[in-house]
Design an enzyme around this catalytic site. Sequence first.
Site, PDB file in Angstrom:
ATOM      1  CB  THR A  87      39.393  37.225  29.493  1.00 20.88           C
ATOM      2  OG1 THR A  87      39.540  36.306  30.575  1.00 20.88           O
ATOM      3  CG2 THR A  87      40.702  37.993  29.294  1.00 20.88           C
ATOM      4  N   GLY A  89      35.485  34.251  29.226  1.00 22.22           N
ATOM      5  CA  GLY A  89      35.275  32.980  29.918  1.00 22.22           C
ATOM      6  C   GLY A  89      35.542  33.079  31.404  1.00 22.22           C
ATOM      7  CB  CYS A  90      38.283  34.701  33.252  1.00 21.88           C
ATOM      8  SG  CYS A  90      39.571  33.884  32.275  1.00 21.88           S
ATOM      9  CB  SER A  91      34.397  38.132  33.243  1.00 21.75           C
ATOM     10  OG  SER A  91      35.641  38.757  33.431  1.00 21.75           O
TER      11      SER A  91
END
Length: 198
Positions: A87, A89-91
């Site tokens: 996703t 923000g996570c990546s």
Amino acid sequence: MNRSTIALLVSLAAVSAAFAPSSSRRALSSALRMSGGAADEVKVGDAIPDVTLMEGQADYEKPKPVSLAELCSGKKVAIFAVPGAFTPGCSKSHLPSFIDAQADLKNKGVDLTICVATNDAYVMEAWGRTSGGTDAGIMFLSDSNAELSRALGLAIEGDVMVRTKRFSLIAEDGKVTHYFSSAEQSSDTWAPNVLAAL
């Protein structure tokens, strides 16, 4: 509105909150609290839950079970969780902050860094491999049954999939010594903030 409509709206709010800016999360917090039944949120001094997570293997081999309590025993461990592998923000932010901080974390005595999400073990293995996280030394574990997320009081319940609230923590010999919540802002859980506290 009937019960199923209300349940659907609460589930959608929970998933949306995982990816929303902090101001939006505060507005949704009362809706999320109505879902109830969750464990108390993790705090400093708590033991790492004795749950089994799954580690994906290269070339689509069968995932291997990993006892988190055993893995953390006798070590200083950084654990960070994300709402979803691959996703934005996570990546783009959370995971890269820990990839970049591996040498600094080791210099602060951290033996192992673990990334957790409720995606299945195959997805977690692929994310670790394609992001460079595995090559940096980060272990990617699947909490696909949300046992860890629920035990830490950090599950975002949904009808389709349970997500994990974004967080980071440091555990020494199985005890939480530092906890970083995303309640105020996501960046509170990123590696620079963790390093500043060590």
